[in-house]
Design an enzyme around this catalytic site. Sequence first.
Site: not given
Length: 149
Positions: A64-65, A68
Amino acid sequence: MNLTDYVKRVSLKDFGKPFKHQAQWNTRLRSTGGRFFPKDGHLDFNPKVYQELGLEVFRKIVRHELCHYHLYYEGKGYKHKDLTFKELLKEVDGLRFVPPLSSTRQKPVLVYKCHSCGQAYQRKRRIDTKRYRCGLCHGKLILQNQPKD
């Protein structure tokens, strides 16, 4: 193995792109699994997620990170609301939200009941029963349960 090395491995294996910054543990994180900092490119991760939910869930949070991270450096939409972020997250099987942790303590629910009409009210915070009355009949409110803080 340290955290930055793990994130670099996940980045190469799942995204085919290198992670060139630092990853670190942040014990102050409560409701989130991780954070991306566009200013300097580093990632913070919640150690409780890894300890309580295991490596499989933690890897999905790392993905998820990294979504980004990689989208930001490609100049694409890297925020949660952006379609490019949602598509990449789905593609790499990242988690959108962190499952609840047992260590994050929920506030007990207080139940107040009207003495006259029996209407029940649930509240997270205590209310002054001398000052507030029932919204239906203006009867006196009585605390029904005593939560253990």
